[in-house]
Design a protein around this motif. Structure first.
Motif, PDB file in Angstrom:
ATOM      1  N   GLU A 402       0.802  -1.226   0.000  1.00 36.65           N
ATOM      2  CA  GLU A 402       0.000   0.000   0.000  1.00 36.65           C
ATOM      3  C   GLU A 402       0.834   1.275   0.000  1.00 36.65           C
ATOM      4  O   GLU A 402       0.323   2.349  -0.324  1.00 36.65           O
ATOM      5  CB  GLU A 402      -0.976  -0.016   1.182  1.00 36.65           C
ATOM      6  CG  GLU A 402      -2.047  -1.085   1.047  1.00 36.65           C
ATOM      7  CD  GLU A 402      -3.191  -0.914   2.013  1.00 36.65           C
ATOM      8  OE1 GLU A 402      -3.104   0.000   2.878  1.00 36.65           O
ATOM      9  OE2 GLU A 402      -4.174  -1.672   1.916  1.00 36.65           O
ATOM     10  N   LEU A 410      -6.300   4.738  -1.724  1.00 37.50           N
ATOM     11  CA  LEU A 410      -6.403   4.106  -0.403  1.00 37.50           C
ATOM     12  C   LEU A 410      -7.598   4.655   0.377  1.00 37.50           C
ATOM     13  O   LEU A 410      -8.265   3.923   1.121  1.00 37.50           O
ATOM     14  CB  LEU A 410      -5.118   4.340   0.391  1.00 37.50           C
ATOM     15  CG  LEU A 410      -3.859   3.614  -0.115  1.00 37.50           C
ATOM     16  CD1 LEU A 410      -2.647   4.029   0.709  1.00 37.50           C
ATOM     17  CD2 LEU A 410      -4.056   2.102  -0.051  1.00 37.50           C
ATOM     18  N   LYS A 413     -11.017   2.937   0.460  1.00 41.04           N
ATOM     19  CA  LYS A 413     -11.296   1.770   1.323  1.00 41.04           C
ATOM     20  C   LYS A 413     -12.356   2.141   2.360  1.00 41.04           C
ATOM     21  O   LYS A 413     -13.139   1.288   2.803  1.00 41.04           O
ATOM     22  CB  LYS A 413     -10.020   1.301   2.005  1.00 41.04           C
ATOM     23  CG  LYS A 413      -8.992   0.708   1.030  1.00 41.04           C
ATOM     24  CD  LYS A 413      -7.647   0.451   1.697  1.00 41.04           C
ATOM     25  CE  LYS A 413      -7.749  -0.638   2.758  1.00 41.04           C
ATOM     26  NZ  LYS A 413      -6.422  -0.944   3.348  1.00 41.04           N
TER      27      LYS A 413
END
Length: 609
Positions: A402, A410, A413
């Motif tokens: 990541e 990200l 999410k």
């Protein structure tokens, strides 16, 4: 002392020659010599030259048998004694102050080249100003090609648009090379690259006569005309490589190598295009640039390149050319990413529903990872929420996991995105890992560089409810089987422009999305070793084969194309990583591989041929 040597190649221009010579002998700069080379004229041009020579001792007349413009001009260059060289075509004329202004500019700046503007004259008194389009204001500057790289390989190749320092000319042995046409390129490209001091005088000083249809260049052997451009391309490429310019100018040269033959191709008679098309393919297949660099070309040239290397014959090219000429039919609409960036920043909606039985699955790789957030955002904004939205990434492509992923991705999410890691199954990652992990769920695959309408998943699912035993897609081709039970070439499989009933002969082509009911594919689908061996560059063909082996038909729904995040991907032939994958003719080989491995496919589809 001769300040400027004017070189004029003359061939059968009796109707224009006097105007040309009058404009030169009456220059305000008087310290000039005028070198006229009669290249075997058969009209009254020689007599006109004699008359002017007898009345002005600055004029020299050299006569020779016809050698073409390059030969005539090179002959004139042998007689040059002036500090600077100026070329005039014998059917054109110049402003009376042209040489004085150019010479003064050159002396003031110690210029190797002085550029200036011109005006074209057409019939019915129509004119057009031809100026040097400079990206920077270099009017009072001394510069080189490094400051204006587009000057080198653009379409403004005429030698008369420059004043040349004679010592610079002789130092680099500059000359016109003996090509049937386009000889100017052989001089102006090297001259522009080698000049250490270039200046620009933004004044119209030259009158370019477009009325004369019997100029020297137009009288060349037209039967060989189309082939000459490839000789010129080789000349330029060799010069760039031999003088270490190629790496710096690769993109400029790439545009030159594609755009110049395209101009010729577009203007050829239809009868000549078949042969020229094969020369185009040979030329384009010799290109060793990366697909990523090629994608930076202007769309017009990128599209032309893709179509030529994709289709074997001009006849095939013509079929797809219909779509190319109707861009709205071929390309998807564009996206305002600035607006989307603002929406992504404030996005706080959860885009999944645990009660759903649909998994949305897609994959990506480093070259596209910065565009994926837009796609994910569209998938999390569906009217019909999926159970999961999963982005499969290869661990080897993102070694820091990541930490290698942009924060904007990200952050999604928090809205329901799941990022999962797997081995590098290239494009097969969009489906195989999800099939393994969620064998009893409906799986809808998406591509990573398009933006899906909010009704996308709902439309696929509604069609599934009507056709629960079929795979549902939004884009497809109609497979064509020949009478001898062989597959026709992939390029001949037409794109389906409307809905298609359930059929084994509907090949889903991704991009628009494909919905796979649970257990709709043969168990062999998970065998990546076999898949990558048979279909290394065509996952859609593999998944189609697995559907047919499982006796699952495909339904194509009528649904608007998604919005492209990358217009080049919209051509359907592009790939961000490897140029050879652009050639969809490889599909024929991969189809053959599949049928040899799974001959039962022909039995299953036999009734639908």
């Amino acid at each position: 002392m001769v300040k400027v040597s004017v070189v004029i190649a003359v061939y059968n221009v009796e109707n224009y020659l006097k105007k040309c010579l009058d404009s030169v002998i009456n220059q305000t700069l008087e310290d000039i010599e005028i070198i006229c080379v009669d290249d075997g004229s058969t009209d009254n041009s020689p007599n006109i030259l004699n008359d002017y020579k007898n009345s002005d001792n600055r004029i020299q007349v050299i006569r020779q048998e016809n050698q073409g413009r390059s030969g005539a001009t090179n002959t004139g260059l042998k007689y040059v004694t002036g500090d600077y060289i100026f070329f005039v075509d014998s059917d054109d004329w110049i402003e009376l102050t042209a040489l004085e202004k150019l010479y003064n500019n050159a002396i003031e700046n110690d210029s190797d080249l002085v550029l200036y503007d011109s005006i074209e004259h057409f019939s019915e008194n129509q004119t057009n100003i031809r100026d040097f389009y400079l990206l920077k204001d270099l009017t009072n500057e001394v510069f080189t090609y490094k400051d204006e790289k587009q000057l080198v390989l653009n379409s403004y190749f005429v030698p008369w648009a420059k004043l040349y320092k004679t010592s610079f000319f002789k130092k680099h042995n500059l000359k016109f090379h003996n090509f049937l046409l386009f000889v100017d390129i052989s001089l102006t490209v090297p001259a522009t690259l080698l000049a250490e001091r270039i200046t620009y005088l933004p004044e119209v000083l030259y009158h370019y006569n477009r009325l004369n249809q019997s100029s020297m260049q137009n009288t060349k052997i037209k039967s060989n005309r189309s082939k000459v451009i490839f000789e010129l391309i080789d000349f330029v490429e060799n010069f760039l490589n031999e003088n270490n310019f190629f790496k710096e100018l690769e993109l400029n040269f790439l545009k030159f190598k594609i755009s110049q033959p395209k101009v010729m191709f577009d203007n050829l008679n239809e009868d000549s295009k078949d042969e020229f098309y094969q020369l185009l393919r040979k030329c384009f297949f010799s290109i060793d640039s990366s697909a990523k660099l090629i994608s930076k070309l202007p769309l017009e040239f990128y599209s032309f390149f893709i179509h030529v290397i994709t289709f074997d014959t001009y006849e095939q090219y013509k079929v797809v050319n219909h779509y190319k000429n109707n861009i709205n039919e071929l390309f998807f609409e564009y996206l305002n990413k600035n607006d989307l960036d603002l929406k992504l920043k404030d996005f706080n909606t959860v885009g999944i529903n645990d009660e759903s039985d649909i998994i949305v699955s897609l994959t990506s790789f480093p070259e596209r990872i910065n565009e994926v957030p837009y796609t994910i955002y569209s998938l999390l904004n569906q009217n019909l929420k999926p159970k999961k939205v999963i982005l499969w990434l290869a661990s080897e492509e993102f070694p820091n996991k990541e930490d290698d992923i942009p924060s904007i991705l990200l952050n999604l999410k928090n809205n329901g995105l799941e990022i999962k890691w797997c081995e590098n199954l290239i494009s097969y990652k969009k489906l195989i890992p999800s099939l393994k992990e969620y064998p009893d769920n409906i799986i809808a695959t998406a591509d990573d560089d398009v933006f899906y309408a909010d009704t996308w998943l709902e439309s696929l699912y509604n069609s599934y409810l009507e056709n629960p035993n079929s795979i549902i897609c939004t884009r497809s081709r109609k497979i064509k089987i020949n009478d001898d039970n062989t597959f026709d070439k992939y390029v001949n499989w037409p794109v389906s422009e409307s809905s298609e009933d359930a059929s084994y002969l509907n090949l889903f082509t991704g991009v628009g999305g494909v919905l796979y009911p649970s257990n709709s594919l043969n168990h062999e689908v998970l065998n990546y070793d076999v898949a990558s061996k048979l279909c290394p560059h065509a996952d859609d063909l593999w998944f189609w084969a697995m559907a047919v082996l499982n006796k699952t038909k495909i339904v194509k729904i009528d649904f608007k194309n998604p919005t492209s995040l990358n217009i080049y991907r919209s051509l359907e032939f592009s790939d961000d990583k490897r140029l050879f994958e652009l050639n969809i003719n490889k599909n024929d080989e991969q189809i053959k591989n599949i049928i040899n491995e799974f001959p039962k496919i022909l039995e299953v589809i036999g009734d639908e041929k």
